[in-house]
Motif scaffolding. Structure first.
Motif, PDB file in Angstrom:
ATOM      1  N   ILE A   1     -13.248  -8.883 -15.820  1.00 26.86           N
ATOM      2  CA  ILE A   1     -13.108  -7.929 -14.723  1.00 26.86           C
ATOM      3  C   ILE A   1     -12.884  -6.510 -15.242  1.00 26.86           C
ATOM      4  CG2 ILE A   1     -11.591  -7.245 -12.811  1.00 26.86           C
ATOM      5  CD1 ILE A   1     -11.167 -10.239 -12.255  1.00 26.86           C
ATOM      6  N   CYS A   2     -12.041  -6.385 -16.275  1.00 22.79           N
ATOM      7  CA  CYS A   2     -11.685  -5.058 -16.787  1.00 22.79           C
ATOM      8  C   CYS A   2     -12.781  -4.462 -17.661  1.00 22.79           C
ATOM      9  CB  CYS A   2     -10.393  -5.130 -17.589  1.00 22.79           C
ATOM     10  SG  CYS A   2      -8.929  -5.547 -16.626  1.00 22.79           S
TER      11      CYS A   2
ATOM     12  N   TYR B   1       0.826  -1.206   0.000  1.00 19.29           N
ATOM     13  CA  TYR B   1       0.000   0.000   0.000  1.00 19.29           C
ATOM     14  C   TYR B   1       0.863   1.260   0.000  1.00 19.29           C
ATOM     15  CZ  TYR B   1      -4.318  -2.643   0.716  1.00 19.29           C
ATOM     16  OH  TYR B   1      -5.393  -3.478   0.562  1.00 19.29           O
ATOM     17  N   ASN B   2       2.019   1.211   0.653  1.00 16.70           N
ATOM     18  CA  ASN B   2       2.944   2.348   0.574  1.00 16.70           C
ATOM     19  C   ASN B   2       3.403   2.577  -0.862  1.00 16.70           C
ATOM     20  OD1 ASN B   2       2.857   2.935   3.296  1.00 16.70           O
ATOM     21  ND2 ASN B   2       4.756   1.867   3.798  1.00 16.70           N
ATOM     22  N   ARG B   3       3.623   1.480  -1.601  1.00 12.76           N
ATOM     23  CA  ARG B   3       4.059   1.621  -2.991  1.00 12.76           C
ATOM     24  C   ARG B   3       2.925   2.164  -3.857  1.00 12.76           C
ATOM     25  NH1 ARG B   3       7.744   3.144  -1.536  1.00 12.76           N
ATOM     26  NH2 ARG B   3       8.169   3.578  -3.721  1.00 12.76           N
ATOM     27  N   ILE B   4       1.699   1.775  -3.556  1.00 12.99           N
ATOM     28  CA  ILE B   4       0.560   2.328  -4.291  1.00 12.99           C
ATOM     29  C   ILE B   4       0.503   3.842  -4.087  1.00 12.99           C
ATOM     30  CG2 ILE B   4      -1.968   2.446  -4.336  1.00 12.99           C
ATOM     31  CD1 ILE B   4      -0.946  -0.005  -5.766  1.00 12.99           C
TER      32      ILE B   4
ATOM     33  N   LEU C   1      -9.076   2.250  -7.963  1.00 22.40           N
ATOM     34  CA  LEU C   1      -8.790   2.630  -9.343  1.00 22.40           C
ATOM     35  C   LEU C   1      -8.161   1.496 -10.145  1.00 22.40           C
ATOM     36  CD1 LEU C   1      -7.361   6.245  -8.838  1.00 22.40           C
ATOM     37  CD2 LEU C   1      -9.707   5.565  -9.403  1.00 22.40           C
ATOM     38  N   TYR C   2      -7.996   0.333  -9.512  1.00 19.70           N
ATOM     39  CA  TYR C   2      -7.331  -0.801 -10.156  1.00 19.70           C
ATOM     40  C   TYR C   2      -8.302  -1.960 -10.351  1.00 19.70           C
ATOM     41  CZ  TYR C   2      -3.001   1.556  -8.723  1.00 19.70           C
ATOM     42  OH  TYR C   2      -1.994   2.465  -8.529  1.00 19.70           O
TER      43      TYR C   2
ATOM     44  N   PRO D   1      -2.454   3.664 -12.257  1.00 21.19           N
ATOM     45  CA  PRO D   1      -3.631   2.923 -12.750  1.00 21.19           C
ATOM     46  C   PRO D   1      -3.784   2.996 -14.261  1.00 21.19           C
ATOM     47  CG  PRO D   1      -4.204   4.277 -10.840  1.00 21.19           C
ATOM     48  CD  PRO D   1      -2.816   4.682 -11.255  1.00 21.19           C
ATOM     49  N   GLU D   2      -3.175   3.978 -14.880  1.00 17.80           N
ATOM     50  CA  GLU D   2      -3.281   4.132 -16.327  1.00 17.80           C
ATOM     51  C   GLU D   2      -2.493   3.070 -17.085  1.00 17.80           C
ATOM     52  OE1 GLU D   2      -2.099   8.086 -17.253  1.00 17.80           O
ATOM     53  OE2 GLU D   2      -3.795   9.028 -16.229  1.00 17.80           O
ATOM     54  N   VAL D   3      -1.508   2.448 -16.434  1.00 20.76           N
ATOM     55  CA  VAL D   3      -0.677   1.458 -17.131  1.00 20.76           C
ATOM     56  C   VAL D   3      -0.852   0.051 -16.575  1.00 20.76           C
ATOM     57  CG1 VAL D   3       1.031   3.200 -17.756  1.00 20.76           C
ATOM     58  CG2 VAL D   3       1.372   1.848 -15.679  1.00 20.76           C
ATOM     59  N   ILE D   4      -1.512  -0.073 -15.423  1.00 20.52           N
ATOM     60  CA  ILE D   4      -1.746  -1.385 -14.824  1.00 20.52           C
ATOM     61  C   ILE D   4      -3.138  -1.866 -15.235  1.00 20.52           C
ATOM     62  CG2 ILE D   4      -1.911  -2.730 -12.704  1.00 20.52           C
ATOM     63  CD1 ILE D   4       0.882  -1.643 -13.271  1.00 20.52           C
TER      64      ILE D   4
END
Length: 308
Positions: free
Chosen positions: A224-225, A20-23, A71-72, A46-49
């Protein structure tokens, strides 16, 4: 880009604070396990994952922070077996805790996004085929309505688990008995509203109602997406593995579950040493960046069709 978190360690159980720190920071770093001085810097925008696939035996520490992933797109591979502390010493009691954790996660994010893994299956004097069938039926009945799919596999021998498996006196089933066993598993799952897929198995179990499974699953990710995904088979996995290519953000020798069949840990001593270096504020899961490290931005490979 698809993130695998992680085949190498249980990030949701032991490193959710780090994740979560990395997020929050928007990036993380991963050492190349074949060349530790080579470090990839990976964007978590979130734009690239396109999707994150979590692998865990206990996601409970991660559940309170799931709003941070709004957002993911993501789903969980949740391993829940019938083994006791003699095989999975770091996993909490299944009936007393883990079944309710599975149910809670499913209620939070939906049954579509929680895959039940009953794997790997190994046979010993204690963990006989009949034992597994009883355990599988008990778990399946408790998870009815909380998942749509179950994944199974049979234990493989690696350098890192060979000694432990030998000490357990594991044995294989003859083909006819194995097919009979697999058919009963599929029947039990079907009664409880689940399909069954196999993971990395060369054996054809389709006659038992079990298809080859993709854990990094293009069809599920598209569902899912809500958009089409392109991608190729992950060349870093076994030939029998049908998973799409993904980027693993974990580190070997950092999982404290201590499972005897594990291929990701060399020894408990090495795990203890590695865990002492883990810093939740570091971009690396284990340790910190050093002056000698060669840090490079990881090129992003778009997998969504609409990104072209």
């Amino acid at each position: 880009m698809i993130i695998s978190a992680s085949r190498r360690t249980d990030i949701p159980n032991y490193y959710s604070r780090w994740f979560y720190n990395r997020i929050k920071e928007g990036f993380l770093c991963v050492r190349n396990p074949m060349n530790l001085r080579q470090v990839s810097k990976i964007s978590l925008s979130p734009e690239v994952i396109d999707c994150i696939v979590f692998w865990t035996k206990n996601p409970e520490p991660m559940i309170p922070g799931l709003d941070m992933l709004s957002l993911y797109h993501y789903y969980f591979q949740f391993t829940l077996t019938g083994y006791g502390k003699d095989i999975e010493p770091g996993v909490p009691h299944k009936k007393e805790k883990m079944l309710s954790v599975f149910q809670k996660l499913s209620q939070t994010i939906g049954s579509q996004r929680v895959i039940w893994r009953y794997d790997p299956i190994l046979f010993t004097d204690r963990y006989t085929p009949d034992y597994h069938l009883r355990a599988f039926e008990q778990i399946a009945s408790s998870l009815k309505g909380y998942t749509r799919r179950c994944v199974i596999s049979f234990v493989d021998t690696y350098t890192k688990n060979k000694k432990a498996l030998r000490q357990l006196h594991t044995y294989d089933l003859k083909e006819a008995r194995l097919l009979e066993f697999a058919k009963v598993l599929a029947d039990i799952a079907g009664i409880n509203g689940m399909s069954v897929g196999s993971c990395g198995e060369a054996a054809d179990l389709s006659c038992c109602g079990i298809e080859h499974n993709c854990c990094i699953d293009r069809m599920l990710i598209e569902e899912i997406c809500g958009y089409k995904i392109k991608g190729r088979k992950d060349k870093n996995q076994r030939q029998e593995c049908g998973c799409m290519e993904s980027l693993d953000i974990g580190a070997y020798d950092t999982c404290k579950n201590g499972c005897l069949y594990c291929y990701a840990n060399y020894s408990r001593e090495r795990v203890n040493r590695s865990c002492m270096l883990c810093d939740p504020d570091s971009p690396l899961l284990c340790g910190t960046l050093e002056a000698e490290d060669q840090v490079r931005d990881r090129p992003i490979k778009p997998v969504s069709v609409h990104s072209e």
